[in-house]
Design an enzyme around this catalytic site. Structure first.
Site, PDB file in Angstrom:
ATOM      1  N   HIS A  83      35.885  36.597  29.372  1.00  0.00           N
ATOM      2  CA  HIS A  83      36.050  36.230  30.786  1.00  0.00           C
ATOM      3  C   HIS A  83      35.268  34.965  31.133  1.00  0.00           C
ATOM      4  O   HIS A  83      34.668  34.870  32.206  1.00  0.00           O
ATOM      5  CB  HIS A  83      35.621  37.374  31.700  1.00  0.00           C
ATOM      6  CG  HIS A  83      36.433  38.613  31.546  1.00  0.00           C
ATOM      7  ND1 HIS A  83      37.580  38.863  32.254  1.00  0.00           N
ATOM      8  CD2 HIS A  83      36.273  39.687  30.731  1.00  0.00           C
ATOM      9  CE1 HIS A  83      38.080  40.032  31.898  1.00  0.00           C
ATOM     10  NE2 HIS A  83      37.319  40.559  30.969  1.00  0.00           N
ATOM     11  N   ASN A 143      41.449  44.820  35.696  1.00  0.00           N
ATOM     12  CA  ASN A 143      42.331  43.992  34.882  1.00  0.00           C
ATOM     13  C   ASN A 143      43.738  44.103  35.446  1.00  0.00           C
ATOM     14  O   ASN A 143      44.024  45.006  36.237  1.00  0.00           O
ATOM     15  CB  ASN A 143      42.337  44.484  33.427  1.00  0.00           C
ATOM     16  CG  ASN A 143      41.111  44.018  32.640  1.00  0.00           C
ATOM     17  OD1 ASN A 143      40.448  43.057  32.998  1.00  0.00           O
ATOM     18  ND2 ASN A 143      40.829  44.714  31.548  1.00  0.00           N
TER      19      ASN A 143
END
Ligand code: HEM
Length: 269
Positions: free
Chosen positions: A72, A145
């Site tokens: 990320h 997500n």
């Protein structure tokens, strides 16, 4: 222009420190007279580990740069507002989920997972999001997500999975994407990854925009209401614009793929 009117100069002034007449110190404030010679056992060394000042200076140096996040790393953020459309009072006593119409400021960070600095936005990857709700009772953080399940069932496998999904070590290819030998090797040996792979290899992994994908808290959470009664819950975020994806060709073109055509004519000089 008069000196002092230039904002850049003023800003620079803030960072100037006058050390005249002050002693040099370690980071902990202990006075030192010399920071260019380490303690040695005798004139020709070796260097002594008991030289805490040397260790402090080197440790400080080692940590001067913040390394890129392993996952990320690439993020895109926006401020927004959360409006409650249905009261959750039955399930929770959290204040921001009580009154229909109440609004809570939020900050949201979207991210891709695998790509490093400079990688493309339209890669085949999971999209993550981290929402910070600034509620009257304090900040509530929710990560999620755009895919409702996960690659692994046990956190101890996370480093193995991430090593596998990162680029091949000898040539750094592919960047920010999956479906390469090291990943397939992991998948073949970890049955629990199968479901997630079906999602990852589907259109869901190349969303057209962050406004056109679903969000899932993935984990199961627990809400507790005023009476102390607990219920297991899941967070699902549904886009008003619907779920839309890019097709692979679009994704690659937006990411900068170029076609070079070379005409070769034989027999001419
Ligand atoms: C075993 C499972 C997992 C492990 C060990 C794990 C580990 C990590 C780590 C180490 C980071 C980077 C933190 C940093 O460098 O600051 C991260 C970030 C993140 N993870 Fe996970 N993760 C797991 C599962 C999940 C799941 C299931 C979700 C979705 C709900 C998720 C969503 C995220 C998001 C959105 C971020 C970025 C947060 C941000 O933008 O600040 N992860 N995770």
């Amino acid at each position: 222009m008069e000196r002092g009117n230039n904002p850049k100069e003023e800003q620079l002034e803030q960072f100037k420190v006058n050390n005249y007449g002050k002693k040099m110190t370690t980071n902990q404030g202990l006075k030192v007279s010399d920071d260019e010679n380490s303690l040695k056992a005798g004139v020709r060394g070796p260097t002594l580990l008991e030289d805490f000042h040397l260790r402090e200076k080197i440790t400080h140096f080692d940590h001067e740069r913040i390394p890129e996040r392993v996952v990320h790393a690439r993020g895109f953020a926006a401020h927004g507002e959360f409006e409650l459309l249905r009261s959750m009072k039955e399930f929770t006593r959290a204040k921001f989920l009580q009154d229909v119409g109440s609004k809570t400021p939020i900050f949201i960070r979207f991210s891709t997972v695998v790509g490093s600095k400079g990688s493309a936005d339209t890669v085949r990857d999971v999209r993550g999001f981290a929402i910070k709700f600034y509620t009257e009772e304090g900040n509530f953080d929710l990560v999620g997500n755009n895919i409702p399940i996960f690659f692994i069932q046990d956190a101890i496998k996370f480093p193995d999975f991430v090593h596998a999904v990162k680029p091949e070590p000898h040539n750094e290819i592919p960047q920010a994407s999956s479906a390469h030998d090291t990943l397939w090797d992991f998948v073949a040996n970890n049955q629990e990854t199968a479901h997630m792979m079906m999602w990852l290899m589907s259109d869901r992994a190349i969303p057209r925009s962050f406004r056109m994908m679903q969000g899932f808290g993935v984990h199961t959470f627990r809400f507790v209401n005023e009476d102390g009664k607990a219920k297991f819950i899941k967070f699902h975020i549904k886009p008003l614009l619907g779920v839309h994806s890019l097709v692979w060709d679009e994704a690659q073109k937006i990411a900068g793929k170029i076609r070079i055509s070379i005409d070769v004519t034989f027999g001419k000089t």
